[in-house]
Design a protein around this motif. Structure first.
Motif, short mmCIF file in Angstrom:
data_model
loop_
_atom_site.label_atom_id
_atom_site.label_comp_id
_atom_site.label_asym_id
_atom_site.label_seq_id
_atom_site.Cartn_x
_atom_site.Cartn_y
_atom_site.Cartn_z
N ILE A 98 -42.31 -9.29 -18.87
CA ILE A 98 -41.55 -10.50 -18.56
C ILE A 98 -41.47 -11.45 -19.75
N GLY A 99 -42.34 -11.27 -20.77
CA GLY A 99 -42.19 -12.04 -22.01
C GLY A 99 -40.90 -11.66 -22.71
N ASN A 100 -40.68 -10.37 -22.89
CA ASN A 100 -39.41 -9.89 -23.47
C ASN A 100 -38.24 -10.45 -22.65
N LEU A 101 -38.39 -10.39 -21.33
CA LEU A 101 -37.26 -10.77 -20.46
C LEU A 101 -36.96 -12.27 -20.54
N ARG A 102 -37.99 -13.06 -20.79
CA ARG A 102 -37.73 -14.50 -20.95
C ARG A 102 -36.79 -14.71 -22.15
N THR A 103 -37.04 -13.98 -23.22
CA THR A 103 -36.18 -14.12 -24.40
C THR A 103 -34.75 -13.69 -24.07
N PHE A 104 -34.59 -12.60 -23.32
CA PHE A 104 -33.23 -12.16 -22.98
C PHE A 104 -32.53 -13.14 -22.04
N VAL A 105 -33.29 -13.80 -21.17
CA VAL A 105 -32.68 -14.79 -20.27
C VAL A 105 -32.28 -16.04 -21.08
N PHE A 106 -33.10 -16.42 -22.05
CA PHE A 106 -32.72 -17.53 -22.94
C PHE A 106 -31.38 -17.22 -23.62
N GLU A 107 -31.24 -15.99 -24.11
CA GLU A 107 -30.00 -15.62 -24.80
C GLU A 107 -28.81 -15.62 -23.84
N ASP A 108 -29.07 -15.26 -22.60
CA ASP A 108 -28.02 -15.27 -21.58
C ASP A 108 -27.56 -16.70 -21.30
N VAL A 109 -28.51 -17.62 -21.26
CA VAL A 109 -28.16 -19.01 -20.99
C VAL A 109 -27.39 -19.60 -22.18
N LEU A 110 -27.78 -19.20 -23.37
CA LEU A 110 -27.02 -19.61 -24.56
C LEU A 110 -25.58 -19.12 -24.43
N ARG A 111 -25.44 -17.84 -24.12
CA ARG A 111 -24.12 -17.24 -23.97
C ARG A 111 -23.29 -17.98 -22.90
N ARG A 112 -23.93 -18.21 -21.76
CA ARG A 112 -23.21 -18.86 -20.66
C ARG A 112 -22.82 -20.30 -21.02
N HIS A 113 -23.71 -21.00 -21.72
CA HIS A 113 -23.37 -22.38 -22.08
C HIS A 113 -22.26 -22.41 -23.13
N LEU A 114 -22.24 -21.47 -24.04
CA LEU A 114 -21.15 -21.40 -25.02
C LEU A 114 -19.82 -21.20 -24.28
N GLN A 115 -19.86 -20.31 -23.29
CA GLN A 115 -18.64 -20.07 -22.51
C GLN A 115 -18.24 -21.31 -21.71
N ALA A 116 -19.24 -21.94 -21.09
CA ALA A 116 -18.94 -23.14 -20.30
C ALA A 116 -18.39 -24.25 -21.20
N SER A 117 -18.72 -24.20 -22.50
CA SER A 117 -18.20 -25.20 -23.43
C SER A 117 -16.81 -24.82 -23.93
N GLY A 118 -16.24 -23.75 -23.39
CA GLY A 118 -14.86 -23.39 -23.71
C GLY A 118 -14.72 -22.39 -24.84
N LEU A 119 -15.82 -21.78 -25.27
CA LEU A 119 -15.72 -20.82 -26.37
C LEU A 119 -15.61 -19.39 -25.86
N ARG A 120 -14.88 -18.58 -26.58
CA ARG A 120 -14.95 -17.14 -26.36
C ARG A 120 -16.21 -16.66 -27.07
N VAL A 121 -16.93 -15.76 -26.43
CA VAL A 121 -18.19 -15.29 -27.02
C VAL A 121 -18.11 -13.79 -27.28
N THR A 122 -18.49 -13.38 -28.47
CA THR A 122 -18.71 -11.96 -28.71
C THR A 122 -20.18 -11.79 -29.03
#
Ligand code: AMP
Ligand code: ZN
Length: 466
Positions: free
Chosen positions: A39-63
Motif C-alpha cells: 500500500i506504500g507503492n499504491l499511495r504514490t500511484f493514487v497521488f499521481e492519479d489525483v495530480l492527473r485528475r486535478h490537471l484535467q479538472a483545471s481544463g488541461l488535456r493530459v498525456t
C-alpha cells in the motif's frame, strides 16, 4: 489556472505552465512487477492519479505515461528460482497491479510501455550518449561517466565531494554513499535472459529505461515527472544525466516526489517485511474507497502513518459523503420546489473556491477534503429545514460530483439504460402535452447531467450520449 507545485529541482513552489498550452505531459515511474504492490507503492500511484485528475479538472488535456519495469535484478532472480521465463514470472504481478489500480479508482494512463518491449530505443540512447563522450565500456557493460556531466547532483543535491571518481556501481539500486558511475547496459551473465547489442549480449539498466520511454512518448522535454522520494537518488538523478547528456537540453520542468507511507515510524518496504498489500487491508475492511480517502487525507509531501484507526476514520468520512450524496440525489429527482429558500449557488461557489484553493496549493488534498464537510453539513441542514428544492439539490449534486472527479470516492453512477431513457422521454412528452414545461425541462436537465442529450426534431425526440 494557477496550480502551484513543489519542484524538487530547486526545492520551491512553481506555477505550472505547460510547454504546449493546454496540454500537460506527465511521466510517472511505474512498478517493478516482481511482487504484489504494497500500500506504500499504491499511495504514490493514487497521488499521481489525483495530480492527473486535478490537471484535467483545471481544463488541461493530459498525456500520462507509466512504465512497467519487467526486467531487473530482482525479476531475473525470481524467474530463475522458479524456472520460468521473465514473461511468465511478471504476468501475474502485472495483472495484480492493474486490479489494484482499478479497485482504488485510479484512472488509466494513456500508455503503459514495458521495458522489455523498448530495448532498441534504450540501445539507441546509450549510443547517443557514447557519441557525446558520456560513456565507457568495461567487460561488455556500459557505464555513464558522471564526471562528464557537470550538472550531476542538481536534483538530489548529493555531496559530490564524496564521489569516488572512476569507480562504478553495477546494481540498479544503491545509496547516496555510492555516488559512482552507473550501469547503462549490463553484460549478460550465463543463463540469464539477454538481448543483442553493439556491446554483446546483455540487458539495459533500470535508469535508462525511464529516460528512453519518457522521451519516446512525451518528447525530449516535457512538463512533469513524478515518483516517491526514494526515486530522487539515484534513479531520477541518473535519468536527468542520461536525458540531458543525450540532448544537451533541459529534460523535465517539474519534478514531484511523494513522501513515504510508514508503519510504526518505518518506511513500508518489501525488503523489511513490514508491508500490507491491498488484499491484506481489504480482508480486514472491504472498502477500497476508504483506503483511497485515507491516502488523500495527508498531503503527498508528508509521510502518511498507516493505522487501522485512521482507516476506520476514513471509512466513516466516506460513509458521510455517500449518505449525503444519496440524500441530495433523492431530492434532486423529486418534484420539490423551494426557490430562493437557501442561497445554494453562493454556498456551492464558496465551497468550489475553497476546494480548488486547496488543490491548487501543491495538491493539498487534506484541505480540499476539509472544505467538503462544512458544505455537506450546510446542505444537510438546509434539507432538514425544508429549504432545498429539486433544482437546488441538482446544483448541490453537480458540485459534489465535480469535487469527486478529483477525490474519486463516490460509487460511479450506474450506466443509464436505454429503456430508462425512453421512459423519461415519454414522461417529458406527456409533461409538454399538459403544458408542464417546468417538469419537461427538469427531465431534460436531469438526463443531461447523466450524459444524455435530447434532440427534438420533426420525427420526435432522439437521444445520444454526450
Ligand atoms: P517499485 O515497485 O519498488 O519500483 O515501487 C513503485 C513506486 O512506489 C516507486 O515510485 C517507489 O518509490 C514507491 N514506493 C516504494 N515504497 C514506498 C512507500 N513506503 N511509500 C510510498 N511510496 C513507496
Ligand atoms: Zn523510473
Amino acid at each position: 489556472m494557477s496550480l502551484s507545485l513543489h519542484n524538487t529541482l530547486g526545492r520551491r513552489l512553481e506555477v505550472l505552465s505547460p510547454l504546449e498550452p493546454g496540454h500537460a505531459r506527465l511521466y510517472t515511474c511505474g512498478p517493478t512487477v516482481y511482487n504484489v504492490a504494497h500500500i506504500g507503492n499504491l499511495r504514490t500511484f493514487v497521488f499521481e492519479d489525483v495530480l492527473r485528475r486535478h490537471l484535467q479538472a483545471s481544463g488541461l488535456r493530459v498525456t500520462q505515461v507509466m512504465n512497467l519495469t519487467d526486467v531487473d535484478d530482482k525479476i531475473i532472480r525470481g524467474a530463475t528460482e522458479k524456472g520460468v521465463s521473465l514473461e511468465e514470472f511478471t504476468a501475474p504481478y502485472t495483472e495484480a497491479f492493474f486490479k489494484d489500480l482499478k479497485r482504488l479508482n485510479v484512472e488509466p494512463a494513456e500508455r503503459y510501455p514495458k521495458a522489455t518491449e523498448q530495448v532498441p530505443e534504450m540501445i539507441t540512447l546509450i549510443e547517443t550518449l557514447g557519441s557525446r563522450g558520456h560513456t565507457y565500456e568495461s567487460e561488455g557493460s556500459v557505464y555513464f561517466r558522471i564526471a562528464t556531466f557537470p550538472d550531476y547532483g542538481k536534483l538530489s543535491r548529493i555531496d559530490l565531494s564524496q564521489a569516488r571518481r572512476g569507480e562504478r556501481v553495477a546494481d540498479d539500486e544503491y545509496e547516496k554513499e555510492d555516488v559512482k558511475d552507473f550501469a547503462l547496459w549490463k553484460a549478460a551473465k550465463p543463463g540469464e535472459r539477454s538481448w543483442a547489442s553493439p556491446w554483446g549480449e546483455g540487458r539495459p539498466g533500470w535508469h535508462i529505461e525511464c529516460s528512453a520511454m519518457s522521451m519516446k512518448y512525451l518528447g525530449s522535454r516535457f512538463d512533469i515527472h513524478t515518483g516517491a522520494v526514494d526515486n530522487i537518488f539515484p534513479h531520477h538523478e541518473n535519468e536527468i544525466a542520461q536525458s540531458e547528456g543525450a540532448t544537451g537540453e533541459p529534460f523535465v520542468n517539474l519534478w514531484l516526489h511523494a513522501e513515504h507511507l510508514i508503519v510504526d515510524g518505518e518506511k513500508m518496504a518489501k525488503s523489511k517485511g513490514n508491508f500490507f498489500t491491498l488484499d491484506d487491508v481489504l480482508g480486514r475492511r472491504d472498502d477500497p474507497a476508504a483506503v483511497r480517502y485515507l491516502f488523500l487525507s495527508v498531503p503527498y509531501r508528508k509521510k502518511l502513518n498507516f493505522t487501522w484507526e485512521a482507516l476506520g476514520a476514513a471509512a466513516a468520512a466516506v460513509e458521510r459523503i455517500r449518505a449525503a450524496a444519496v440524500r441530495i440525489g433523492e431530492l434532486a429527482a423529486s418534484g420539490a420546489e423551494k426557490p430562493g429558500a437557501y442561497p445554494i449557488e453562493e454556498r456551492s461557489e464558496e465551497f468550489r473556491r475553497a476546494f480548488d484553493a486547496g488543490m491548487d496549493d501543491d495538491l493539498n488534498t487534506a484541505e480540499a477534503q476539509g472544505a467538503l464537510f462544512p458544505y455537506l453539513r450546510d446542505v444537510n441542514a438546509a434539507i432538514d429545514a425544508g429549504a432545498l428544492g429539486a433544482k437546488e439539490a441538482r446544483l448541490a449534486r453537480s458540485t459534489l460530483e465535480r469535487a469527486d472527479r478529483v477525490l474519486g470516492v463516490l460509487p460511479v453512477a450506474p450506466e443509464v439504460l436505454p429503456s430508462e431513457i425512453e421512459a423519461q422521454i415519454e414522461a417529458r412528452n406527456a409533461a409538454r402535452k399538459r403544458r408542464d414545461f417546468a417538469e419537461a425541462d427538469r427531465i431534460r436537465t436531469e438526463l443531461a447531467e447523466r450524459g444524455i442529450v435530447l434532440e427534438d426534431g420533426p420525427g420526435g425526440t432522439r437521444w445520444k450520449r454526450k
